[in-house]
Structures are given as C-alpha cells and as structure tokens.
Design a protein around this motif. Structure first.
Motif, PDB file in Angstrom:
ATOM      1  N   MET A  38       0.808  -1.219   0.000  1.00 39.71           N
ATOM      2  CA  MET A  38       0.000   0.000   0.000  1.00 39.71           C
ATOM      3  C   MET A  38       0.841   1.269   0.000  1.00 39.71           C
ATOM      4  SD  MET A  38      -3.238  -1.031   2.413  1.00 39.71           S
ATOM      5  CE  MET A  38      -2.363  -2.094   3.555  1.00 39.71           C
ATOM      6  N   GLN A  39       1.983   1.236   0.691  1.00 39.93           N
ATOM      7  CA  GLN A  39       2.819   2.432   0.772  1.00 39.93           C
ATOM      8  C   GLN A  39       3.271   2.874  -0.618  1.00 39.93           C
ATOM      9  OE1 GLN A  39       6.271   1.888   3.252  1.00 39.93           O
ATOM     10  NE2 GLN A  39       7.205   3.824   2.667  1.00 39.93           N
ATOM     11  N   LEU A  40       3.880   1.978  -1.361  1.00 42.72           N
ATOM     12  CA  LEU A  40       4.411   2.326  -2.683  1.00 42.72           C
ATOM     13  C   LEU A  40       3.294   2.518  -3.697  1.00 42.72           C
ATOM     14  CD1 LEU A  40       6.779   2.740  -4.615  1.00 42.72           C
ATOM     15  CD2 LEU A  40       6.952   0.251  -4.834  1.00 42.72           C
ATOM     16  N   PHE A  41       2.294   1.628  -3.680  1.00 42.70           N
ATOM     17  CA  PHE A  41       1.220   1.720  -4.668  1.00 42.70           C
ATOM     18  C   PHE A  41       0.419   2.999  -4.497  1.00 42.70           C
ATOM     19  CE2 PHE A  41      -2.895   0.765  -6.588  1.00 42.70           C
ATOM     20  CZ  PHE A  41      -2.507   0.196  -7.792  1.00 42.70           C
ATOM     21  N   ASN A  42       0.126   3.375  -3.253  1.00 44.26           N
ATOM     22  CA  ASN A  42      -0.647   4.592  -3.023  1.00 44.26           C
ATOM     23  C   ASN A  42       0.163   5.849  -3.281  1.00 44.26           C
ATOM     24  OD1 ASN A  42      -3.016   3.269  -2.330  1.00 44.26           O
ATOM     25  ND2 ASN A  42      -2.494   3.144  -0.166  1.00 44.26           N
ATOM     26  N   SER A  43       1.474   5.724  -3.240  1.00 43.59           N
ATOM     27  CA  SER A  43       2.342   6.862  -3.545  1.00 43.59           C
ATOM     28  C   SER A  43       2.507   7.074  -5.038  1.00 43.59           C
ATOM     29  CB  SER A  43       3.721   6.652  -2.900  1.00 43.59           C
ATOM     30  OG  SER A  43       4.603   7.695  -3.240  1.00 43.59           O
ATOM     31  N   GLU A  44       2.680   5.970  -5.763  1.00 45.81           N
ATOM     32  CA  GLU A  44       3.035   6.071  -7.180  1.00 45.81           C
ATOM     33  C   GLU A  44       1.936   5.599  -8.140  1.00 45.81           C
ATOM     34  OE1 GLU A  44       5.514   7.482  -8.472  1.00 45.81           O
ATOM     35  OE2 GLU A  44       7.178   7.510  -7.049  1.00 45.81           O
ATOM     36  N   GLY A  45       0.968   4.833  -7.645  1.00 47.04           N
ATOM     37  CA  GLY A  45      -0.094   4.351  -8.509  1.00 47.04           C
ATOM     38  C   GLY A  45       0.339   3.204  -9.404  1.00 47.04           C
ATOM     39  N   PRO A  46      -0.554   2.767 -10.307  1.00 47.40           N
ATOM     40  CA  PRO A  46      -0.278   1.610 -11.156  1.00 47.40           C
ATOM     41  C   PRO A  46       0.950   1.761 -12.051  1.00 47.40           C
ATOM     42  CG  PRO A  46      -2.610   2.163 -11.211  1.00 47.40           C
ATOM     43  CD  PRO A  46      -1.923   3.279 -10.494  1.00 47.40           C
ATOM     44  N   GLU A  47       1.356   2.995 -12.304  1.00 49.93           N
ATOM     45  CA  GLU A  47       2.519   3.205 -13.176  1.00 49.93           C
ATOM     46  C   GLU A  47       3.765   2.518 -12.633  1.00 49.93           C
ATOM     47  OE1 GLU A  47       4.700   4.408 -16.406  1.00 49.93           O
ATOM     48  OE2 GLU A  47       2.531   4.545 -16.109  1.00 49.93           O
ATOM     49  N   VAL A  48       3.858   2.403 -11.308  1.00 53.32           N
ATOM     50  CA  VAL A  48       5.034   1.756 -10.728  1.00 53.32           C
ATOM     51  C   VAL A  48       5.105   0.291 -11.136  1.00 53.32           C
ATOM     52  CG1 VAL A  48       4.021   1.024  -8.512  1.00 53.32           C
ATOM     53  CG2 VAL A  48       6.443   1.602  -8.648  1.00 53.32           C
ATOM     54  N   LEU A  49       3.971  -0.336 -11.344  1.00 54.35           N
ATOM     55  CA  LEU A  49       3.966  -1.733 -11.780  1.00 54.35           C
ATOM     56  C   LEU A  49       4.573  -1.864 -13.172  1.00 54.35           C
ATOM     57  CD1 LEU A  49       0.359  -2.738 -10.606  1.00 54.35           C
ATOM     58  CD2 LEU A  49       2.516  -2.890  -9.323  1.00 54.35           C
ATOM     59  N   LYS A  50       4.210  -0.949 -14.057  1.00 51.56           N
ATOM     60  CA  LYS A  50       4.779  -0.963 -15.407  1.00 51.56           C
ATOM     61  C   LYS A  50       6.288  -0.763 -15.361  1.00 51.56           C
ATOM     62  CE  LYS A  50       0.621   1.021 -17.532  1.00 51.56           C
ATOM     63  NZ  LYS A  50       0.071   2.174 -18.297  1.00 51.56           N
ATOM     64  N   ARG A  51       6.708   0.152 -14.511  1.00 52.27           N
ATOM     65  CA  ARG A  51       8.148   0.442 -14.438  1.00 52.27           C
ATOM     66  C   ARG A  51       8.933  -0.748 -13.907  1.00 52.27           C
ATOM     67  NH1 ARG A  51       8.628   6.646 -12.266  1.00 52.27           N
ATOM     68  NH2 ARG A  51      10.835   6.063 -12.182  1.00 52.27           N
ATOM     69  N   LEU A  52       8.384  -1.425 -12.906  1.00 55.02           N
ATOM     70  CA  LEU A  52       9.087  -2.583 -12.353  1.00 55.02           C
ATOM     71  C   LEU A  52       9.013  -3.784 -13.292  1.00 55.02           C
ATOM     72  CD1 LEU A  52       8.110  -2.339  -8.582  1.00 55.02           C
ATOM     73  CD2 LEU A  52      10.106  -1.388  -9.760  1.00 55.02           C
TER      74      LEU A  52
END
Length: 243
Positions: A38-52
């Motif tokens: 929740m910490q990272l996802f709520n900070s960065e949103g779904p875009e972080v999944l694409k980046r990782l």
C-alpha cells in the motif's frame, strides 16, 4: 520444486518508484518476487507496476482487498490486467467475496491472454497476537484456530493459498495439503531485529515447516549491503530445503 531464490519475496516498502527501481536493479538476480504494498502503490499508482515489470520483476501486489463481492471482483479484474504474479484479498471478507476474486481473475487472464496470477488470502496479520485477537478483535479462538478456519475457507473458495505467519505453517500444510500455497511474512534471520512482527521464525525454520514463499523486507532493504543480506537469507533457505 522452486529454488530457494525463487521463493524469496522482497517487500519494496518505500515511497518512490525510483527507490523501488534501485532495489529491483540490485536484487533482481538474487530473489524471485518483489512485493508492492500500500505504501508504494498509493504513492506512485499503477505506473510503478509498469516500471518494475520493464525491469523484469515479478510482482506480488499486496493491497489486501476487502469489500463487497462485486467490488472485490471488479478490483481483481483490474489487478489481473496489470499482469501481476500474485495479489491478495482478506479471507475475513467471506467465501462469496473470495470466489468473486478468483472468478474475475480467471476470466480476465483468459480474455487478455495473460498468465493467471496467484490469488492469496490474508489470514491473521503477523502483528496480531492472541491477546489482541481476543481483547481487541473479539474473536474467541486461538490464533492458530482462526488461521486454520480462514485457510480452509480460502481453499474452499478456490484461492491458491494464504498469507500466514510462520507459526501456523505446519497446521495449514496438514489441513490444506501440499499444493496449497503458503506465503509467509514475519521471517527474520537470527542476525536481524524483529521490528513490529510478533509471530516470527528464521528463514531456515520457515522453509523446513513448509512455507512456499517467504516475505522479507527490512532485513534486506535496510541492510548496508542488500545483496549480501539477500544471499545470506537464500543460503539459510537452502539449508531448510535440504532437511
């Protein structure tokens, strides 16, 4: 059988995509899965999944879905569409809710030609002990009894497995069988602090008990040398797999 490295999930409990990307770049060759919570996802949103994903990371999306069945089903379809390796729901949401999550995940993966993610149920959080369970949550069972009850319900609902503390691994394995996935947080090597986890084991002990995956955060991500810390934990897991 999965190699020890592939069983290790590193928790990316950071605020920014940049921090997460740095950890993935460092650790990608030494661990199997990265947990986005929740910490990272709520900070960065779904875009972080694409980046990782672009770095080749397999992702356990730890958002602990818990709502009415229709809402959880719709959310599960969205998470499946993100191409994650694994995501979780709260078993306390009940059988209908868990069935909705599984059904939506299967249908979405099929329609998008994506691998079906593992859908995992959260049982009793590792920060909860018996006193809290009884006096604050009003559940008049032992932690083990409640974990087993929810694990059995998760299996009946079609989930692939559960998240549970190391202390309940053996009884879940006995109750739900060898193919049931057990994702185990609360793992702390002997050389690391327990922090806020209450029901803990070492990596070797957890693997010996029958854990499928181990989730480790601060002992790796806060270490002076995260790669060396990951290697030490994998070595401990390998010892457990040989037993």
């Amino acid at each position: 059988m999965l190699a020890a490295k592939d069983r290790l999930i590193v928790a990316l409990d950071v605020d920014t995509a940049q921090e997460a990307e740095m950890l993935v770049a460092q650790l990608q060759d030494h661990v199997g899965v990265f947990k986005v919570g929740m910490q990272l996802f709520n900070s960065e949103g779904p875009e972080v999944l694409k980046r990782l994903h672009s770095l080749g990371a397999r992702i356990f999306l730890d958002l602990k879905l818990h709502d009415i069945p229709n809402t959880v089903g719709q959310a599960s379809a969205v998470l499946t569409g993100h191409g994650v390796y694994m995501f979780n729901v709260h078993t306390a949401g009940g059988k209908e809710m868990m069935e909705a999550a599984v059904r939506a995940s299967v249908e979405t993966a099929s329609s998008l030609n994506l691998p079906r993610p593992l859908v995992i149920g959260v049982t009793v959080l590792t920060s909860i002990n018996e006193e809290i369970l009884r006096n604050e949550m009003g559940i008049d069972r032992t932690v083990e009894e409640q974990v087993v009850k929810w694990a059995k319900l998760a299996k009946e609902s079609g989930l692939n497995g559960v998240v549970a503390s190391p202390r309940e691994i053996r009884v879940i394995r006995e109750t739900c069988g060898n193919d049931f996935v057990i994702v185990t947080p609360g793992v702390r090597p002997a050389w690391s602090a327990k922090n806020d986890q209450k029901r803990v084991m070492t990596p070797k002990e957890a693997v010996e008990a029958g854990a499928s995956y181990l989730v480790v955060g601060r002992p790796i991500t806060a270490a002076n040398d995260p790669v060396e810390a990951a290697k030490r934990i994998v070595a401990e897991m390998e010892e457990g797999l040989k037993c």
